[in-house]
Design a protein around this motif. Sequence first.
Motif, short mmCIF file in Angstrom:
data_model
loop_
_atom_site.label_atom_id
_atom_site.label_comp_id
_atom_site.label_asym_id
_atom_site.label_seq_id
_atom_site.Cartn_x
_atom_site.Cartn_y
_atom_site.Cartn_z
N LEU A 1 0.83 -1.20 0.00
CA LEU A 1 0.00 0.00 0.00
C LEU A 1 0.86 1.25 0.00
N ALA A 2 1.99 1.22 0.72
CA ALA A 2 2.91 2.36 0.70
C ALA A 2 3.45 2.59 -0.71
N ALA A 3 3.76 1.48 -1.40
CA ALA A 3 4.23 1.62 -2.79
C ALA A 3 3.14 2.20 -3.68
N PHE A 4 1.89 1.80 -3.46
CA PHE A 4 0.79 2.35 -4.27
C PHE A 4 0.64 3.85 -4.02
N LEU A 5 0.72 4.27 -2.76
CA LEU A 5 0.60 5.70 -2.47
C LEU A 5 1.76 6.49 -3.06
N GLU B 1 7.05 19.52 -19.37
CA GLU B 1 5.95 18.69 -19.83
C GLU B 1 6.40 17.30 -20.25
N THR B 2 7.55 17.18 -20.87
CA THR B 2 8.02 15.85 -21.29
C THR B 2 8.24 14.95 -20.07
N LEU B 3 8.90 15.49 -19.05
CA LEU B 3 9.09 14.71 -17.81
C LEU B 3 7.75 14.35 -17.19
N ALA B 4 6.81 15.29 -17.22
CA ALA B 4 5.48 15.02 -16.66
C ALA B 4 4.79 13.89 -17.40
N LEU B 5 4.92 13.85 -18.73
CA LEU B 5 4.30 12.77 -19.51
C LEU B 5 4.91 11.42 -19.17
N HIS B 6 6.22 11.40 -18.97
CA HIS B 6 6.86 10.14 -18.57
C HIS B 6 6.36 9.67 -17.20
N LEU B 7 6.13 10.61 -16.30
CA LEU B 7 5.60 10.23 -14.99
C LEU B 7 4.16 9.72 -15.10
N LEU B 8 3.35 10.37 -15.92
CA LEU B 8 1.98 9.90 -16.11
C LEU B 8 1.92 8.54 -16.78
N ALA B 9 2.96 8.22 -17.55
CA ALA B 9 2.98 6.93 -18.25
C ALA B 9 3.14 5.76 -17.30
N THR B 10 3.45 6.01 -16.03
CA THR B 10 3.59 4.91 -15.05
C THR B 10 2.25 4.50 -14.46
N ALA B 11 1.14 5.10 -14.88
CA ALA B 11 -0.18 4.80 -14.31
C ALA B 11 -0.55 3.32 -14.37
N PRO B 12 -0.28 2.58 -15.49
CA PRO B 12 -0.63 1.15 -15.48
C PRO B 12 0.08 0.36 -14.39
N LEU B 13 1.33 0.71 -14.09
CA LEU B 13 2.05 0.01 -13.02
C LEU B 13 1.43 0.35 -11.66
N THR B 14 0.94 1.58 -11.50
CA THR B 14 0.25 1.95 -10.27
C THR B 14 -0.99 1.08 -10.07
N SER B 15 -1.73 0.83 -11.13
CA SER B 15 -2.90 -0.04 -11.03
C SER B 15 -2.50 -1.47 -10.70
N ALA B 16 -1.36 -1.93 -11.22
CA ALA B 16 -0.90 -3.28 -10.89
C ALA B 16 -0.57 -3.39 -9.41
N PHE C 1 -1.92 -1.58 -7.06
CA PHE C 1 -3.21 -1.55 -6.37
C PHE C 1 -3.85 -2.94 -6.38
N PHE C 2 -3.82 -3.62 -7.51
CA PHE C 2 -4.37 -4.98 -7.58
C PHE C 2 -3.63 -5.91 -6.62
N HIS C 3 -2.31 -5.79 -6.58
CA HIS C 3 -1.50 -6.61 -5.67
C HIS C 3 -1.92 -6.36 -4.22
N PHE C 4 -2.08 -5.09 -3.85
CA PHE C 4 -2.48 -4.76 -2.48
C PHE C 4 -3.84 -5.36 -2.15
N CYS C 5 -4.79 -5.26 -3.05
CA CYS C 5 -6.13 -5.79 -2.78
C CYS C 5 -6.09 -7.30 -2.54
N VAL C 6 -5.30 -8.01 -3.31
CA VAL C 6 -5.19 -9.47 -3.14
C VAL C 6 -4.58 -9.81 -1.79
N VAL C 7 -3.49 -9.11 -1.42
CA VAL C 7 -2.82 -9.41 -0.15
C VAL C 7 -3.68 -8.98 1.03
#
Length: 652
Positions: free
Chosen positions: A34-38, A59-74, A76-82
Amino acid sequence: MLLRITMGVSLLETLLLVGVLLAWADRVAGGRVLAAFLAAFGLWVVGNELPNWWGPSSETLALHLLATAPLTSAVFFHFCVVFCRAPLDRRWIGAGYALGAVAVVASQVLLPARFLDHPDIGRLAVAQPAAIIPSASWVILGTAGVAVLIHALMRRRREEGGPARAQVAAVTASCLWGLICIGGYAIALLDWPIYPFPLLALPLYPLMLVYGILRYGVFVANAWAGRALVWTLLLAVGVAIVGLMPLLLPFESRWLNGLAVAAGCLALNGPVRRFVQRLIYPGGEVSAQDIAAWRVELARSDSFDTLSATASQLLTARVGVPTRVWIDDTDIDTDTDTDASSRTRATPSPGPSTRLSSAAESENAASAARVPSPSWQTFESAPPPHPAQEQQPELRLHRHHGLWTSTWTGWEAAPPGPRQAAELFASALIDAARDVAQAQAAAIRERERQVQARLAELGALAATVAHDIRNPLNIIGMAVAMAPADTRQEVGTQVARIAHLASDLLDYAKPWKLQPGRFDLTALARTLARREPGVRLSPAWPDTLWVERLDPRRLEQALVNLIENARGASAEGCVIDIDIDASHVHLHVCDNGSGVPQDLRDRLFEPFASRSSGGTGLGLAIVARVAQAHQGRVALTDRAPWRTCFSLELPR
C-alpha cells in the motif's frame, strides 16, 4: 490557485502517509504494498501538476511520470489481493505486473498524451489515440482490484463480520471516493461549463484509504484523526464567525473579530471534541443495559479460558479495535507458606484469546476469591511508545493477595470515550473472574473432600488388612523354619513382598503432614546415586542447591520409587537430571527401557494401574501424592535421547 494548493496538499500528505505505513507495516496486511501504491499515486499527482508548477519545459518529464499509471494499477491490484487474503494464485499477481509493465513500456515510448490549456485547471494532460493500450490496462487492473474488494466484502458478510469486514468496506469506499475525485478531470476533458470541484476533495482520498485500515488496529491513528478533525471543525467555526461578523456589526474591527473567534472556539471546544469522539468511536457511552448485557454474557463462562475469549470478543466489539484479554488466576502472595500457597508457573493456553492460568489450585483459593473486588485501576501513565513499537491493546486481570486488579497496555492513545467503556467493562469482568474463581475453588474443595473420604475408607481398610495379614505371615514364617533352605528362601521372599504391599498401602492411605526443612538437594541426589545401583547424575546438577520448602524424607521416597520403576524397566539403570528456574525445580528420572504402553499413560499414577516385576502397584501413585502435597506435579514426559522420563516439578 485553489486547485494548485489542493494538489500540493495531496502530494504532501501522501508522502507523509507513506512514512506512516512503512512504520506500521507489521500492523497492516500488505502495508508495504500500500505504501508503494501511495508513492505511485504521488508520482501521478506530480505528473499532472509539474507543468503548472514549473512551466512548459517540464511537460516531457510530466508525460513520462503519467505513463507509469498502469504500473500503479498493478500495485493496487497486488495490495487488494494481499489485504483481502484473496484465494488467488500468485501467478495472477505476476500477470498483473506483466500487463502493467508492458503498458508502461509502450507508454514511455509513445507518450500518448499532450498538455493543453484549460481555464480552471491550467495545463491539462489530454490522451491521444495511442493511449488506448495504457488506458485499457489500468482500467482492467483497477477493476480487478475493486472486484477483489467487493468479493471479500460479500464473503465476510456471510462468514466473518467484525472489524475485518469494516476495514474492507473502508478501503472500498475510499476507492469509490477517489474515482469521484478524479471525475473532476473528466469534467474538464468533456469541457462541461462547471468548475471541476471534485478535484478539491482529492486530499481526502489517501487519508480515507489509510485511516480506514489503521483505525481498527492502531489507537494512535484514531487519536491523530480525532485531533485533525477537531482542529478542522474549529477552523471552520472561526471562518464562519469571521464571515458573520460584518452582518452583526455596523463597523469592521479586527480586534472584535479576533475576540469573537477566540470566544467561539473556546465555547465550542468541548462540544466539538465530544462530537468527534462519538464520531470516531461510536458507542462510547455505556448504559445500565450495556453493563447488564456484559454480565450476562460473561456469566456463561465456566473457565478462565472461555471467560478471556468472551471478554476479548465483547471488548473488541465495543471499542472497535482488536483487544486481547489475559487473565492470570495465579494468586501472587509472597507472605503465605508452602502449605497454603497455590502458586505454579503461569503458561499461556492456546486459543484466540490466550490467558495466563495456574496449573494447580489449593483450598484457600476459595477464601481469596471471596475478597471483594477492588476499584477500577487506572490506565498506565507511561508515555506513548513509538508508533512502530505500539502494542496491540491488552487488558490483563491478575490476583494479588486475593484481590483482582486490572492493568492495561497499548491504550496510551485511547480517547476518553473508549477508556470509560473499557473501565466499566473491566469492572464487570472482575466480578465474572471472581465468580469463576469461586466456582473452581468450590469444585476443588469438593474433589478434595471426596478424595479425603476415599482415603479415609482406604486407610481403615488397609489398617485392618495389614493387621489381619501380618499375623498369618508370622505363622507361615515359623512353619517353614525347618523346611529346606530353598523353600525357606522362596517363602521369605513372598512374605516380604506381601509385607511391603501392606506397608505401602498403609503409607498411601494414611493422612500426611509434610515436615519441610532446609537441605541441600544436590547432596541428597548424590547420596541416592551412591546408594542405589545403576543410578547416575547428569552434568546439569549444581555443586549445591539449597531448598527450604520441601520435605526431604518424602522427596527421597518419591525419587526412590521413580528409580526403582526405571531400574525395573531397564537393565542399564537410569539418570537423574535437573532443570531450575526462578520458582521451580524440575527433577527428571530417565531410562532407556521399553517405554510405557499407550493404554497405561492416562492412568499411570492411579493405584495399582501398573505392576512392575516385584512392585506393589503403588509406587507411582505415592510419587503423585508427594508432588501434590508439595503443590507440584509429576508427569510422563519426552526428553531426548531417553525413551522414558518421569518429571517431578516442585516449588523452590
